[in-house]
Write an enzyme that holds these catalytic residues in place. Structure first.
Site, PDB file in Angstrom:
ATOM      1  N   HIS B 130      -6.535  21.143  41.107  1.00  0.00           N
ATOM      2  CA  HIS B 130      -7.104  19.134  41.084  1.00  0.00           C
ATOM      3  C   HIS B 130      -6.107  17.943  41.925  1.00  0.00           C
ATOM      4  O   HIS B 130      -4.951  18.823  42.089  1.00  0.00           O
ATOM      5  CB  HIS B 130      -6.932  18.866  39.253  1.00  0.00           C
ATOM      6  CG  HIS B 130      -7.179  17.986  39.146  1.00  0.00           C
ATOM      7  ND1 HIS B 130      -6.699  16.664  39.026  1.00  0.00           N
ATOM      8  CD2 HIS B 130      -8.505  17.596  38.047  1.00  0.00           C
ATOM      9  CE1 HIS B 130      -7.311  15.940  38.003  1.00  0.00           C
ATOM     10  NE2 HIS B 130      -7.946  16.096  37.844  1.00  0.00           N
ATOM     11  N   ASP B 208       0.602  23.188  36.204  1.00  0.00           N
ATOM     12  CA  ASP B 208      -0.392  22.121  35.336  1.00  0.00           C
ATOM     13  C   ASP B 208      -0.712  23.296  34.724  1.00  0.00           C
ATOM     14  O   ASP B 208      -2.130  24.071  35.035  1.00  0.00           O
ATOM     15  CB  ASP B 208      -0.880  21.469  36.595  1.00  0.00           C
ATOM     16  CG  ASP B 208      -2.095  20.834  36.287  1.00  0.00           C
ATOM     17  OD1 ASP B 208      -2.386  20.621  34.828  1.00  0.00           O
ATOM     18  OD2 ASP B 208      -3.495  20.731  37.020  1.00  0.00           O
ATOM     19  N   GLN B 211      -5.506  22.376  31.928  1.00  0.00           N
ATOM     20  CA  GLN B 211      -6.794  23.147  31.436  1.00  0.00           C
ATOM     21  C   GLN B 211      -6.707  24.446  30.490  1.00  0.00           C
ATOM     22  O   GLN B 211      -6.900  24.518  29.472  1.00  0.00           O
ATOM     23  CB  GLN B 211      -7.233  23.655  32.773  1.00  0.00           C
ATOM     24  CG  GLN B 211      -8.104  22.449  33.332  1.00  0.00           C
ATOM     25  CD  GLN B 211      -9.239  21.776  32.504  1.00  0.00           C
ATOM     26  OE1 GLN B 211     -10.029  22.173  31.803  1.00  0.00           O
ATOM     27  NE2 GLN B 211      -9.394  20.861  33.000  1.00  0.00           N
ATOM     28  N   LYS B 234      -6.735  16.052  26.707  1.00  0.00           N
ATOM     29  CA  LYS B 234      -7.740  17.500  26.785  1.00  0.00           C
ATOM     30  C   LYS B 234      -7.533  18.270  25.441  1.00  0.00           C
ATOM     31  O   LYS B 234      -7.626  19.540  25.557  1.00  0.00           O
ATOM     32  CB  LYS B 234      -7.672  18.470  28.349  1.00  0.00           C
ATOM     33  CG  LYS B 234      -7.870  17.305  29.313  1.00  0.00           C
ATOM     34  CD  LYS B 234      -7.939  18.041  31.039  1.00  0.00           C
ATOM     35  CE  LYS B 234      -7.801  17.296  32.286  1.00  0.00           C
ATOM     36  NZ  LYS B 234      -9.103  16.816  32.143  1.00  0.00           N
ATOM     37  N   CYS B 372     -12.495  16.032  41.106  1.00  0.00           N
ATOM     38  CA  CYS B 372     -11.174  15.803  41.519  1.00  0.00           C
ATOM     39  C   CYS B 372     -10.514  17.370  41.828  1.00  0.00           C
ATOM     40  O   CYS B 372      -9.420  17.811  42.184  1.00  0.00           O
ATOM     41  CB  CYS B 372     -10.199  15.643  40.549  1.00  0.00           C
ATOM     42  SG  CYS B 372     -10.930  13.705  39.848  1.00  0.00           S
TER      43      CYS B 372
HETATM   44  C1  LIG Z   1      -6.073  21.361  36.077  1.00  0.00           C
HETATM   45  C2  LIG Z   1      -5.725  19.347  35.825  1.00  0.00           C
HETATM   46  N1  LIG Z   1      -4.874  18.626  36.109  1.00  0.00           N
HETATM   47  C3  LIG Z   1      -4.895  17.885  36.195  1.00  0.00           C
HETATM   48  C4  LIG Z   1      -4.902  16.843  35.573  1.00  0.00           C
HETATM   49  C5  LIG Z   1      -5.714  15.648  35.052  1.00  0.00           C
HETATM   50  O1  LIG Z   1      -4.592  14.816  33.942  1.00  0.00           O
HETATM   51  P1  LIG Z   1      -4.843  14.021  33.468  1.00  0.00           P
HETATM   52  O2  LIG Z   1      -6.125  12.948  34.109  1.00  0.00           O
HETATM   53  O3  LIG Z   1      -4.953  13.165  31.868  1.00  0.00           O
HETATM   54  O4  LIG Z   1      -3.651  13.433  34.516  1.00  0.00           O
HETATM   55  C6  LIG Z   1      -6.458  17.695  34.942  1.00  0.00           C
HETATM   56  C7  LIG Z   1      -7.883  16.978  34.771  1.00  0.00           C
HETATM   57  O5  LIG Z   1      -8.463  15.848  34.729  1.00  0.00           O
HETATM   58  C8  LIG Z   1      -6.995  19.041  35.330  1.00  0.00           C
HETATM   59  O6  LIG Z   1      -8.330  19.172  34.639  1.00  0.00           O
END
Ligand SMILES: Cc1ncc(COP(=O)(O)O)c(C=O)c1O
Lengths: 157, 414
Positions: B130, B208, B211, B234, B372
């Protein structure tokens, strides 16, 4: 029929122009160009403009990666601005933005009547707020090309 | 796993009734919410926990000597215990609250990256990250002279582990920061294997888990990683609350990220000294209510149980893959064997936005775009996909509605 209500948005002309744009290529010779970018959804368009001797738009071509709405909008835009001066293109862009956002635009000067008729197929987008930017992106790029800006973002909406 | 899936080993109807929003209709159709990977809906217990805290005990934390503040501090700190339990952290002081995963990763990139790495050290990320696990490392590279290396993704959508070994070979890698589950492909990455290889090469590992933690039990001690991040919204919790877990010794060596109230031990006009972890990394009034909501969300997930969640998700995913695969002109991106309930696809003759707009008119919410993850889009030679993602409340019937409707979408654009 499922999706019947979507026919206002996806009129035949939009589906057709989205699939087979008539103006969807880079011009071999052009005077100005600019890119448009919708960072939220990844739509991209690059618009090329060639002037005629009188300083009016001779031809517009474009290269786009995007949805049916943005490609069809670019294609219809290219048709609609042929023969207009830069100032007229800017005005027409304003009327088109209103059409896309509100579904209609009032007090359009007679000289734009034909151009707006060709663009009216996109008026249905006003009911889909998240898609209005798809329709206006090519216009932002065109105006950026006229301004010599090189780049436009739909985030300006 | 045996060949007879037991989709309803989970009481989906009961679970759905715990989510008030699922009773809504959208455009006159029952809501079919298939965008949980972007953000999940909230169960009644989370909604109530937020309201109850505001109605009965709300005050700032760690500051007041009065009853309200003590109760609220207790509730806030109980969430730290709940998160430590969720992750099986060895020590509750290893849990740092952030706003979201993005902030947690930035915290590591600043404090660990700028504090403990030197020019010439290398950080490894992957092509399936991401943006929130790409951009902070690019910023570190640009301001700090750290080299950034990238593990490529194979055609089926897995990390190329041979290429990973090659990244590690010269011994300059100090940190490997990769996703535990792709938000586009649904692929789970082999976390234990990544840790083994990274540690053998002298590198730490940040996972990370934004998910992954929604679908699988995460035990940071078994995995053996050094940092783990996730985001509350999430995991059926509120927005504005995320978690960084890190090994205590590591956190203690890292300089603070933001400076201000709550993160100090003492302040004079000449200098300040830092509070102990985790407070060293929690400057300013934290997301108190959101933390309280997160505890309720964790309680909800633990009550349902990761085993049941995992079985249900596998049943949904296998069913969805089979149904979508039948649709002529629809192409699923990625085919990793170890994958969960996130499915991205493209359709011939229709851009992802057009697909999403048609689905929306039938009450079906999916996401369309680059998710993203632009480098991953480039890897697969596409600019966007439509993505259906499942939550604990997703039913097999909803997957069928999606598949039936997609077949009609294909007809529409043919
Ligand atoms: C794999 C992954 N990493 C990071 C994020 C970022 O999460 P957040 O926007 O809550 O910081 C997301 C979701 O948008 C994600 O799916």
């Amino acid at each position: 029929m499922m999706f019947e209500d979507l026919r206002d948005l996806y009129q035949e002309v939009i589906l057709d122009r989205g699939r087979h744009p008539r103006n969807g290529s880079r011009l071999a010779a052009f005077d100005v160009r600019a890119k448009g970018d919708n960072p939220m959804c990844g739509d991209r368009v690059e618009v090329f403009v060639a002037w005629d001797d009188a300083g009016k738009v001779a031809k517009v071509g474009f290269e786009a990666r995007g949805c049916a709405i943005s490609v069809a909008s670019a294609d219809l835009m290219a048709d609609s601005v042929a023969g207009l001066s830069a100032a007229e293109v800017r005005d027409l862009a304003g009327y088109f933005a209103t059409l896309a956002r509100k579904g209609s635009a009032d007090d359009i000067p007679a000289r734009f009547a034909a151009a707006i008729e060709g663009l009216r197929a996109l008026a249905g987008v006003h009911e889909y707020p998240s898609r209005v930017k798809c329709a206006t992106l090519p216009w932002h790029a065109l105006v950026a090309a006229l301004d010599g800006a090189g780049e436009a973002s739909s985030e300006r909406d | 796993m045996n060949s007879i899936t037991r989709p309803d080993s989970l009481d989906v109807a009961g679970i759905r009734s715990a989510f008030p929003i699922l009773a809504q209709s959208v455009r006159g159709k029952p809501l079919v919410f298939l965008d949980s990977a972007a953000s999940a809906q909230k169960p009644r217990v989370v909604i109530d926990a937020l309201c109850r805290a505001m109605e009965t005990q709300y005050a700032n934390v760690h500051r007041g000597l009065h009853w309200m503040s003590e109760r609220t501090t207790e509730a806030y700190e109980e969430t730290r215990d709940a998160v430590a339990g969720l992750l099986n952290a060895a020590d509750r002081h290893e849990i740092i609250f952030t706003r979201n995963s993005t902030e947690a990763i930035n915290l590591v990139a600043h404090s660990y990256g700028r504090g403990l790495l030197k020019a010439g050290d290398a950080v490894v990320i992957s092509e399936m990250e991401h943006h929130s696990n790409i951009v902070p490392w690019q910023m570190l590279r640009d301001d700090h002279g750290v080299e950034l290396r990238v593990i490529p993704v194979s055609d089926v959508g897995e990390l190329d582990l041979d290429a990973f070994d090659a990244c590690l070979a010269d011994g300059r890698v100090r940190l490997v920061a990769v996703t535990h589950m792709s938000n586009v492909l649904g692929t789970y990455t082999p976390a234990g294997e990544i840790v083994t290889r990274a540690h053998a090469a002298g590198a730490l590992v940040l996972l990370d888990g934004s998910q992954a933690i929604v679908h699988r039990r995460v035990d940071v001690q078994t995995i053996g990683c050094d940092f783990y991040v996730f985001t509350g919204h999430k995991l059926y919790g509120p927005t504005g609350i995320g978690v960084l877990w890190g090994r205590r010794g590591l956190l203690e060596r890292m300089p603070p990220f933001l400076g201000g109230g709550d993160m100090i031990s003492s302040v004079t006009m000449e200098r300040s000294t830092w509070a102990e972890v985790p407070h060293k990394f929690e400057a300013g009034t934290p997301a108190i209510l959101e933390a309280i909501g997160l505890k309720a969300a964790i309680g909800f997930v633990e009550d349902v149980g990761y085993e049941a969640i995992g079985r249900h998700e596998q049943a949904l995913t296998q069913h969805a893959l089979a149904r979508l695969d039948e649709i002529e002109g629809l192409h699923i991106i990625g085919a990793a064997p170890d994958r969960g309930g996130v499915i991205s696809f493209v359709m011939d003759g229709a851009h992802a936005h057009d697909v999403a707009t048609l689905l929306d008119r039938q009450g079906i919410a999916v996401r369309a775009g680059h998710h993203c993850a632009e480098p991953l889009m480039q890897r697969f030679g596409i600019d966007s996909t439509a993505r259906a993602s499942f939550g604990v409340y997703t039913s097999l019937e909803e997957v069928d509605v999606l598949a039936d409707t997609l077949a009609r979408v294909r007809e529409f654009f043919k």
